[in-house]
Scaffold this motif. Structure first.
Motif, short mmCIF file in Angstrom:
data_model
loop_
_atom_site.label_atom_id
_atom_site.label_comp_id
_atom_site.label_asym_id
_atom_site.label_seq_id
_atom_site.Cartn_x
_atom_site.Cartn_y
_atom_site.Cartn_z
N SER A 1 10.74 3.45 -16.11
CA SER A 1 9.67 3.60 -15.12
C SER A 1 9.93 2.69 -13.92
CB SER A 1 8.33 3.20 -15.77
OG SER A 1 8.44 1.85 -16.20
N SER A 2 9.21 2.94 -12.83
CA SER A 2 9.26 2.09 -11.63
C SER A 2 7.92 1.42 -11.45
CB SER A 2 9.58 2.92 -10.40
OG SER A 2 10.78 3.60 -10.54
N PRO A 3 7.78 0.11 -11.51
CA PRO A 3 8.80 -0.82 -11.97
C PRO A 3 9.01 -0.72 -13.47
CG PRO A 3 6.74 -1.95 -11.62
CD PRO A 3 6.54 -0.54 -11.17
N GLY B 1 0.78 -1.24 0.00
CA GLY B 1 0.00 0.00 0.00
C GLY B 1 0.80 1.28 0.00
N GLY B 2 2.11 1.21 -0.21
CA GLY B 2 2.92 2.43 -0.17
C GLY B 2 2.56 3.38 -1.30
N PRO B 3 2.93 4.66 -1.16
CA PRO B 3 2.68 5.61 -2.24
C PRO B 3 3.45 5.21 -3.49
CG PRO B 3 4.13 6.57 -0.58
CD PRO B 3 3.62 5.30 -0.01
N ARG B 4 2.86 5.49 -4.66
CA ARG B 4 3.52 5.12 -5.92
C ARG B 4 4.86 5.83 -6.06
NH1 ARG B 4 1.37 1.28 -7.75
NH2 ARG B 4 -0.84 1.01 -8.23
N ALA B 5 5.84 5.13 -6.60
CA ALA B 5 7.17 5.72 -6.77
C ALA B 5 7.31 6.30 -8.17
CB ALA B 5 8.24 4.65 -6.56
N VAL B 6 7.99 7.44 -8.28
CA VAL B 6 8.30 7.97 -9.61
C VAL B 6 9.46 7.17 -10.18
CG1 VAL B 6 7.51 10.28 -9.02
CG2 VAL B 6 9.91 9.65 -8.66
N ALA B 7 9.79 7.44 -11.44
CA ALA B 7 10.84 6.64 -12.09
C ALA B 7 12.17 6.84 -11.39
CB ALA B 7 10.96 7.04 -13.56
N ASN B 8 12.47 8.08 -10.98
CA ASN B 8 13.82 8.38 -10.52
C ASN B 8 13.78 9.16 -9.21
OD1 ASN B 8 16.51 8.80 -10.27
ND2 ASN B 8 16.78 9.81 -12.26
N PRO B 9 13.33 8.53 -8.12
CA PRO B 9 13.15 9.28 -6.88
C PRO B 9 14.46 9.84 -6.32
CG PRO B 9 12.98 6.92 -6.49
CD PRO B 9 13.02 7.11 -7.97
N TRP B 10 15.60 9.20 -6.63
CA TRP B 10 16.87 9.67 -6.04
C TRP B 10 17.64 10.55 -7.00
CZ3 TRP B 10 14.93 8.09 -1.89
CH2 TRP B 10 14.57 6.78 -1.63
N ARG B 11 17.08 10.89 -8.15
CA ARG B 11 17.82 11.66 -9.16
C ARG B 11 19.14 10.99 -9.48
NH1 ARG B 11 19.29 16.71 -7.62
NH2 ARG B 11 19.20 16.20 -5.39
N GLY B 12 19.10 9.69 -9.74
CA GLY B 12 20.31 8.95 -10.09
C GLY B 12 20.56 9.03 -11.58
N LEU B 13 21.82 8.89 -11.99
CA LEU B 13 22.16 8.96 -13.41
C LEU B 13 22.18 7.59 -14.06
CD1 LEU B 13 25.06 11.59 -13.49
CD2 LEU B 13 22.76 11.84 -14.41
N THR B 14 22.40 6.53 -13.27
CA THR B 14 22.54 5.21 -13.89
C THR B 14 21.23 4.81 -14.55
OG1 THR B 14 22.11 4.35 -11.68
CG2 THR B 14 24.39 4.33 -12.44
#
Ligand code: HEA
Ligand code: HEA
Ligand code: CUA
Ligand code: CU
Lengths: 259, 639, 205
Positions: free
Chosen positions: B584-586, B565-578
């Motif tokens: 998208s997540s997942p 039930g957690g809130p939906r995650a955006v594609a890049n929550p940590w602003r990572g470059l890899t």
């Protein structure tokens, strides 16, 4: 952004922490009593290792804490990045070379101690044959030690201030002959004879521990080493000799025929 | 029903499993009859049947599950069904319980299974601590206690640490290098399904006559040779787990070498990829040795061979040499992937490029090389030829240097960064502290004269847990939190995460710190009872350890509830470059619509508009307007 | 999470069915590389068994073979010749295939397979008549283990060869499409080379 004051303060704190750490390493009493000359060397080695390690650990932790304190994201910084520093050859050489030197220094010193602990003493040396079997230790004093018939027994008496050469065998699985008060141990391995020498230098009785998993009884495979004055030792030998009629028969754990 | 039995799946697998046992029975019957066991009731004897079933039943099970279907078709030269990607991806929870060739599904299968075994193994530790709470306790019998720590260690090493790293890498590594999947998806599926079998086998050994295997995870001969049948559950279980990790390692190596996205040169690979490259090399070269060591044991046990029978000229110490030639490299197999995880997290969370990227990569390779030259530091007191101790002690000390390089480079990466102290970062920083401690105690153990005193004492137990819990497990927690949004598409609960970290960090040190003193004081390991003078510390440790156990429940609760039930995650929550963060997540079932192009290093944080991977058709120089592209890469997938 | 991936499955299925083709970042064939790495593992397995041999024969310095036993150097020599020649017939088969000569392929594979079977048969026969059992001495244990381990590999190799042969007779493979013969072929060559090592260490010296 890295203020001089914060740095100086931190370095001071680190030095204090190091000092405290080293003092602590003396206050805490880590070891059981020292009952052999080897024990003194080994404990000194340990203290040197601790003194070498404390600053390294403090360094690592200090840098972490300092960074957390100074560089953690501040309000408004959420989308900022740090400066793109990719490396610094001088630094990298330093933190390769210095640990390397420390380590080689320590390991060389440890070899010195090892040599000290294992070298043959000038004076006379008594041989004691030790036999491990599930789940008991038994000992044999050869004629060289008794001056008469070899003595098989389940008690371990050794004279003070005389080097003892333990020659260790096993009748079944692997055991380990550990005398924490001497800081010495070696495995008792079926098929071969292992050995170490100890020079007891403190009167008293100390535990002998089987320190290698040898089955259900492993936790109970214990014995005691009694360090006594040479005269008392001779007396004990005599008493035992008369008790077991000097005969070396039928005792549990007669050493396996050498191979 | 009949249809269900014909179609690949758990039904057929279970049926085949029974067949496997029947087959074993038949086989032993024939053999025993041939080798003339005179009277009839001797022809069937449950112990040999059990022993043989350990080998046949798992194989039959995998055949039933469908692990070999494709290859059997192929082998018999029949037309293989063209790969319609129907088996790809997981649409319902049921899809996690069948042969699935999607590296993302397999990654999750791996991770979840591994954590199951963490909890089982941990629970055993709890039982051990109850027994050890006071001297002379009667909570379990000595034999059961020996079984407990043996299974505890075996599960946590072979079924938790090693596979969980393989699982996380399985999920993110192909994404990171821009590959649509692993090189050999079917092999990948097979290597997963070997694990539950290996784990259950080790657990079931408690049910075996004579109890579980009870001579430690090191199973030294000759003790293991005349141990009850439970020992076979270990020897065979390890074979399965070992086979599994060799297959995975081959898969990783081939994937990394042949499937990198255009532009992804070796020195543009994220360090996690480097770490798994190094680890896989270790696995491929070292694992055969533990397989062999257990073959020796099985042959001595089953067929009366004399590898370790001193009476017949066997060599007892040979077991230890062969075992440690695997099991020392194994400790780096259990650490290097963690180093990779930490490198990813620290770069992203400190918003700075990894300090000394190349040295980071080279030090991994240095550890791989040196890792093969130190095995006998586990044998300083074994009675082996004395001179061997000298070179082994030196190499063992030196191996701290490349490790040190990594620690210091991470510290330098923190310096003047912008630190985001959320759960993954906290675990990473905690790791730096605890692992340094564990490493240093390791270096002390390299000093022969000192090791001669503490070898096989609780000082070793302390070292073990500082490096495996304070090292591996900390990085595993960090990595799970870090990639949780990517793997589940949900955010975890940050508050609970922080609670988990702080309680674990404190209680971990309270549990395992005092063990150093116990060891120095002369308390041996692997004992169900101990001298009275150790009572207080042990009581303290036990209490702390129960707390430590409970903290893992915070983690469990957080994971389960957030996943559901957690809130939906955006594609890049940590602003990572890899690259894994650019989808998208997942991620979509097939990872990418188009294979990305790599145009720069993976850690250019702080370089304006830096891009590592882009989905734009043509590669462009890293600096030209990369930023906007970098960001719309994200949007294209998150609408 | 299910919901999410389903959504994406849907979202993506309309612009393509199946993953994008992976980029080839190395000239080496994946299957070939996989087999080579696997062979490294295999070499290490033998390495471990040779460690046992080393400890018994060299470290402990026990007599080899055990006193009163004798190893049939000649028979094993003949067997060696058989196995080595099978490597050549295999090579021949591969060449034939590359030239598009399908009969050559089939003939070559079949002979290779039969030579392999002959080797295994002679080996087992040797066990039957050698006059000592692995249970007798450590030396016997090591002898049976090393030769047995190798025998097991010959068996695996034969299974692979059988597969190739069957497929060859069913008309698979072509001058362009010969990886399916090559990759198992490499394994067979490895098994041969390994035998030469075993033969020299166990029988000759
Ligand atoms: C993750 C697993 C892991 C890791 C990474 C390590 C890392 C190391 N281990 Fe450990 N070890 C185990 C798992 C591990 N170990 C296990 C499970 C056992 C017990 C097996 C059993 O018997 O059951 C064991 C046992 C063990 C022994 C045998 C003890 C005995 O049984 O008598 C020894 C002896 O040398 C040893 C040494 C080392 C060393 C030198 C390192 C080094 O790699 C550590 C290097 C890291 C550092 C040193 C810290 C960071 C470095 C710096 C900050 C630079 C500066 C530092 C200095 C100058 C000191 N280990
Ligand atoms: C990754 C590896 C790993 C991990 C994570 C752990 C985790 C723990 N270990 Fe383990 N351990 C080893 C690897 C590991 N260990 C190895 C290799 C050995 C050597 C074995 C040998 O000698 O052969 C060993 C040996 C070992 C010993 C020595 C046994 C002996 O020599 O006699 C002890 C003793 O205290 C111990 C304790 C613990 C404890 C308390 C934990 C805790 O951290 C566990 C905490 C986690 C949980 C508890 C999860 C489950 C929690 C629940 C299910 C909730 C319920 C909780 C409660 C009821 C309180 N371990
Ligand atoms: Cu004897 Cu443990
Ligand atoms: Cu090691």
């Amino acid at each position: 952004m890295v203020s001089r004051r914060s740095i100086v303060g931190t370095i001071a704190a680190a030095l204090i922490a190091t000092a405290i750490g080293i003092v602590l390493s003396y206050v805490i009493h880590w070891f059981p009593v020292q009952a052999s000359t080897q024990a003194h060397h080994t404990d000194t080695l340990y203290h040197v290792l601790v003194i070498a390690s404390v600053p390294i650990f403090v360094l690592v932790v200090t840098v972490i804490l300092y960074s957390v304190w100074q560089f953690r994201v501040k309000p408004g910084q959420e989308l900022e990045d740090g400066p793109p520093i990719h490396g610094n050859t001088r630094l990298e050489v330093i933190w390769t070379a210095i640990p390397a030197m420390i380590l080689l220094g320590l390991v060389s010193y440890s070899f010195v101690v090892l040599h000290e602990n294992e070298k043959k003493p000038a004076g006379p040396e008594m041989v004691v044959n030790v036999t491990g079997q599930q789940f008991a230790w038994s000992y044999e004093y050869p004629s060289s030690a008794t001056g008469g018939a070899p003595l098989k027994t389940t008690q371990l008496y050794v004279p003070d201030n005389e080097s003892v050469h333990f020659e260790i065998k096993s009748l079944d699985v692997i055991h380990a002959f550990w005398i924490p008060a001497f800081r010495l141990q070696i495995d008792a391995v079926p098929g071969i004879t292992t050995s170490y020498r100890a020079t007891p230098d403190r009167l008293g009785s100390y535990p002998v521990v089987c320190n290698l998993l040898c089955g259900v009884g492993h936790g109970l495979m214990r014995s005691t080493v009694h360090v006594v004055t040479p005269s008392a030792f001779q007396a004990w030998l005599k008493s035992r000799a008369s008790a077991s009629g000097g005969a070396s028969t039928g005792q549990p754990g007669a050493p396996a025929s050498a191979s | 029903m009949a249809a269900k039995l014909r179609a690949p799946g758990l039904y057929r697998a279970f049926f085949a499993f029974l067949l496997g046992i029947a087959f074993a029975a038949g086989l032993t019957w024939l053999v025993r009859m041939a080798t003339g066991h005179s009277t009839y009731h001797h022809f069937l004897s449950e112990e040999p049947i059990m022993a043989v079933s350990l080998i046949t039943a798992p194989i039959f099970f995998l055949v039933g599950l469908g692990g070999f279907d494709y290859w059997l078709y192929w082998a018999s030269g029949r037309p293989t069904r063209p790969e319609d990607h129907s088996s790809h991806g997981a649409h319902t929870w049921k899809d996690y319980f069948r042969i699935n060739t999607d590296h993302k599904v397999i990654g999750i299968q791996y991770t979840v299974t591994a954590f199951f075994f963490l909890f089982v193994g941990g629970l055993m530790a709890m039982l051990m601590r109850i027994q050890l709470a006071q001297p002379g306790a009667e909570f379990v019998s000595a034999n059961t206690y020996n079984g407990l720590f043996s299974v505890h260690a075996s599960l946590l090493i072979f079924l938790f640490v090693i596979p969980v790293f393989a699982g996380l890498a399985n999920y993110v590594l192909p994404l990171m290098i821009g590959a649509p999947d692993m090189a050999f998806p079917r092999l990948n599926a097979l290597s997963y399904w070997l694990l539950p079998l290996a784990g259950l086998m080790m657990l079931l050994s408690f049910a075996a006559p004579g109890g579980a295997f009870a001579d430690g995870w090191t199973a030294y001969a000759p003790l293991s040779i005349d141990a009850p049948i439970g020992q076979d559950f270990f020897s065979v279980g390890v074979q399965l787990a070992g086979a599994s990790s060799i297959m995975t390692a081959l898969n990783f190596l081939v994937t990394i070498i042949t499937m990198r996205a255009p532009g992804m040169s070796f020195f543009r690979m994220p360090l996690l990829v480097w770490a798994n490259f190094a680890t896989s090399l270790l696995v491929v070269i070292a694992t055969p040795f533990i397989a062999a060591s257990q073959f020796f044991v099985l042959l001595d046990r089953g067929l009366g061979f004399n590898f370790f029978d001193a009476g017949k000229g066997g060599d007892v110490l040979m077991y230890q040499h062969v075992f440690w030639f695997y099991s020392h490299p194994a400790v780096y197999i259990m650490m290097l992937p963690g180093f990779g995880i930490i490198s990813e997290i620290i770069a992203v969370k400190a918003r700075k490029p990894i300090f000394g990227y190349r040295m980071m990569a080279f030090s991994l390779l240095a550890i791989v090389g040196l890792g093969f030259t130190v095995w006998a530091h586990h044998m300083f007191t074994s009675g082996m030829a004395a001179w061997i101790r000298i070179p082994m002690a030196i190499t063992t000390a030196i191996i701290a240097v490349p490790t040190g390089i990594k620690i210091f480079s991470w510290l330098a990466t923190l310096w003047r960064g912008v630190l985001h102290l959320d759960t993954p970062m906290l675990f990473s920083l905690g790791f730096l502290a605890t692992f340094t401690l564990g490493g240093i105690s390791g270096v002390m153990l390299a000093m022969v004269a000192f090791d001669i005193h503490v070898s096989a004492s609780y000082f070793i137990v302390a070292h073990i847990h500082y490096v495996l819990f304070g090292g591996s497990l900390m990085t595993i927690f960090a990595g799970v939190y870090y990639w949780f949004p990517k793997m589940t598409g949900r955010m975890y609960d940050e508050r609970l995460g922080k609670w988990h970290f702080w309680s674990t960090f404190v209680l971990f040190n309270l549990t395992f710190g005092p063990m150093h003193i116990l060891g120095l004081q002369g308390m041996p390991r692997r004992v169900p009872t101990y001298a009275a003078k150790f009572a207080d510390l042990n009581m303290f440790i036990s209490i702390a350890s129960f707390g430590l156990g409970l903290t893992t429940l915070i983690f469990l609760y957080n994971m389960v509830t957030s996943w559901r039930g957690g809130p939906r995650a955006v594609a890049n929550p940590w602003r990572g470059l890899t690259i894994e963060w650019q989808v998208s997540s997942p991620p979509p079932v097939f990872n990418f619509d188009r294979i990305p192009t790599v145009v720069g290093s993976p850690y250019e944080y702080g370089v304006p508009g830096a891009v590592h991977g882009t989905f734009a058709p043509a590669p462009v120089p890293a600096t030209v307007g990369g930023a906007s592209r970098g960001s719309d890469v994200v949007h294209r997938h998150t609408e | 999470m299910e919901a999410a991936s389903v959504a994406h499955a849907a979202a993506h299925d309309d612009h393509h069915h199946g993953p994008p083709v992976a980029h080839r970042s190395s000239r080496v064939e994946p299957q070939l590389l996989g087999m080579l790495l696997f062979i490294i593992s295999e070499v290490m397995v033998f390495g471990a068994f040779f460690t046992a041999y080393f400890f018994i024969r060299v470290a402990q310095g026990d007599a080899w073979p055990a006193p009163g036993t004798h190893l049939p150097l000649e028979v094993a020599g003949v067997n060696t010749a058989i196995l080595v020649s099978s490597s050549f017939t295999l090579h021949w088969a591969e060449q034939a295939l590359k030239k598009g000569n399908h009969f050559g392929l089939k003939a070559g594979m079949l002979t290779t397979f039969l030579l392999g079977c002959a080797f295994l048969f002679i080996q087992i026969n040797e066990y039957a008549n050698i006059g000592f059992a692995p249970q007798d001495t450590a030396q016997a244990t090591v002898f049976y283990s090393l030769t047995g381990l190798h025998g097991a590999h010959v068996f695996i190799g034969l299974v692979l060869l059988l597969i190739v042969t069957i497929r060859a007779f069913r008309g698979h493979y072509s001058p362009e499409e010969h990886r399916g013969v090559e990759v198992p072929g490499i394994y067979w060559h490895f098994v041969d080379i390994m035998w030469i090592v075993v033969y020299t260490t166990v029988y000759v010296i």
